[in-house]
Design a protein around this motif. Structure first.
Motif, mmCIF file in Angstrom:
data_model
loop_
_atom_site.group_PDB
_atom_site.id
_atom_site.type_symbol
_atom_site.label_atom_id
_atom_site.label_comp_id
_atom_site.label_asym_id
_atom_site.label_seq_id
_atom_site.Cartn_x
_atom_site.Cartn_y
_atom_site.Cartn_z
ATOM 1 N N MET A 14 9.850 -3.261 -2.834
ATOM 2 C CA MET A 14 9.255 -4.445 -2.206
ATOM 3 C C MET A 14 10.341 -5.451 -1.816
ATOM 4 S SD MET A 14 6.097 -3.825 -1.901
ATOM 5 C CE MET A 14 5.484 -5.436 -1.410
ATOM 6 N N ASN A 15 11.364 -5.592 -2.662
ATOM 7 C CA ASN A 15 12.508 -6.446 -2.308
ATOM 8 C C ASN A 15 13.214 -5.908 -1.078
ATOM 9 O OD1 ASN A 15 13.355 -6.776 -5.820
ATOM 10 N ND2 ASN A 15 12.101 -8.134 -4.572
ATOM 11 N N LEU A 63 3.607 3.248 -3.698
ATOM 12 C CA LEU A 63 4.297 1.964 -3.624
ATOM 13 C C LEU A 63 3.691 0.996 -4.637
ATOM 14 C CD1 LEU A 63 6.354 0.101 -2.386
ATOM 15 C CD2 LEU A 63 4.749 -0.396 -0.534
ATOM 16 N N THR A 64 4.490 0.629 -5.629
ATOM 17 C CA THR A 64 4.086 -0.355 -6.633
ATOM 18 C C THR A 64 5.123 -1.466 -6.687
ATOM 19 O OG1 THR A 64 5.275 0.728 -8.452
ATOM 20 C CG2 THR A 64 3.027 1.492 -7.992
ATOM 21 N N SER A 65 4.785 -2.535 -7.372
ATOM 22 C CA SER A 65 5.704 -3.686 -7.466
ATOM 23 C C SER A 65 6.925 -3.375 -8.315
ATOM 24 C CB SER A 65 4.970 -4.896 -8.041
ATOM 25 O OG SER A 65 4.481 -4.607 -9.346
ATOM 26 N N THR A 66 6.869 -2.305 -9.122
ATOM 27 C CA THR A 66 7.985 -1.976 -10.014
ATOM 28 C C THR A 66 8.826 -0.796 -9.531
ATOM 29 O OG1 THR A 66 6.516 -0.580 -11.354
ATOM 30 C CG2 THR A 66 6.771 -2.882 -12.040
ATOM 31 N N THR A 70 13.865 -3.775 -6.172
ATOM 32 C CA THR A 70 12.664 -2.955 -6.010
ATOM 33 C C THR A 70 12.474 -2.616 -4.537
ATOM 34 O OG1 THR A 70 11.170 -4.834 -5.677
ATOM 35 C CG2 THR A 70 11.587 -4.145 -7.964
ATOM 36 N N LYS A 72 1.041 0.704 3.456
ATOM 37 C CA LYS A 72 1.530 -0.078 2.326
ATOM 38 C C LYS A 72 1.161 0.539 0.981
ATOM 39 C CE LYS A 72 1.150 -4.304 5.072
ATOM 40 N NZ LYS A 72 0.558 -5.658 5.169
ATOM 41 N N THR A 122 11.657 1.050 -8.017
ATOM 42 C CA THR A 122 13.020 0.559 -7.808
ATOM 43 C C THR A 122 13.785 1.356 -6.752
ATOM 44 O OG1 THR A 122 13.827 1.929 -9.636
ATOM 45 C CG2 THR A 122 13.202 -0.345 -10.146
#
Length: 206
Positions: A154-155, A187-190, A152, A169, A192
């Protein structure tokens, strides 16, 4: 007389328990047969989908592939797509790979081998290492990073040592390897990352 009746009753109960036990065993066998493919390690639907996606993957520079021509070890091996988007394959030399799917390159190689080299070539190609992605802008360590399947944004930011205090952010700008223009994405946690993506973290406005 009472003892005889008790004995008959005991035998009846024993037969009934045996019958019930056999029925339970039969039901267990049926249930086991219904779940056998899963127990034997049959891939779930999500795994099959992931495999199909791999064959639709569009190749580009720096992808490392494994080519297997069954029964022909001299025509098999591991190769890297160069900066010009081509890959040097045995017998046929440089061929275009960038912009093609794995399946298209596989069919192309088999087609050329069929024309004067092998009667019925069976070719398999898989991507071993995907091209890297890039993180730029308001992160602590901008640069190039190796792609990992399922990563993702975030990763990716975490790989770049996180946001700076000035970072926006809420959204990022992403440019894929196949496009010239970057696009703003929430920007979301999912969200990719794809191989070859350039992720730019902009500065926030106070």
């Amino acid at each position: 007389m009472q003892a005889y009746v008790q004995k008959i009753f005991s035998v009846f109960v024993t037969i009934l328990m045996i019958t019930l036990g056999m029925a339970s065993h039969a039901q267990a066998q049926v249930a086991g047969a219904q779940t056998a493919p899963e127990a034997q390690g049959a891939p779930p639907a999500s795994a099959a989908l992931a495999s199909a996606d791999a064959y639709r993957y569009i190749m580009g520079a720096d992808d490392k592939i494994r080519v297997i021509v069954f029964g022909e070890p001299d025509l098999s091996g591991e190769f890297v797509v160069n900066g010009q988007g081509t890959v040097a394959l045995p017998l046929i030399g440089e061929v275009k790979a960038a912009g093609l799917t794995v399946t298209q390159l596989q069919e192309q190689y088999a087609s050329v081998l069929r024309e004067g080299y092998l009667k019925d070539p069976r070719v398999s190609i898989e991507v071993l290492t995907f091209r890297p992605f890039y993180v730029l802008g308001e992160v602590s360590l901008p640069g190039e990073y190796p792609y990992v399947n399922g990563m993702t944004v975030m990763n990716a930011v975490a790989r770049a040592q996180g946001f700076t205090y000035r970072a926006n952010k809420k959204k990022v700008f992403i440019k894929s390897a196949t496009t010239e223009q970057e696009r703003a994405v929430e920007l979301t946690s999912t969200l990719t990352v794809q191989p070859g993506d350039t992720i730019r973290v902009a500065e926030r406005y106070f």
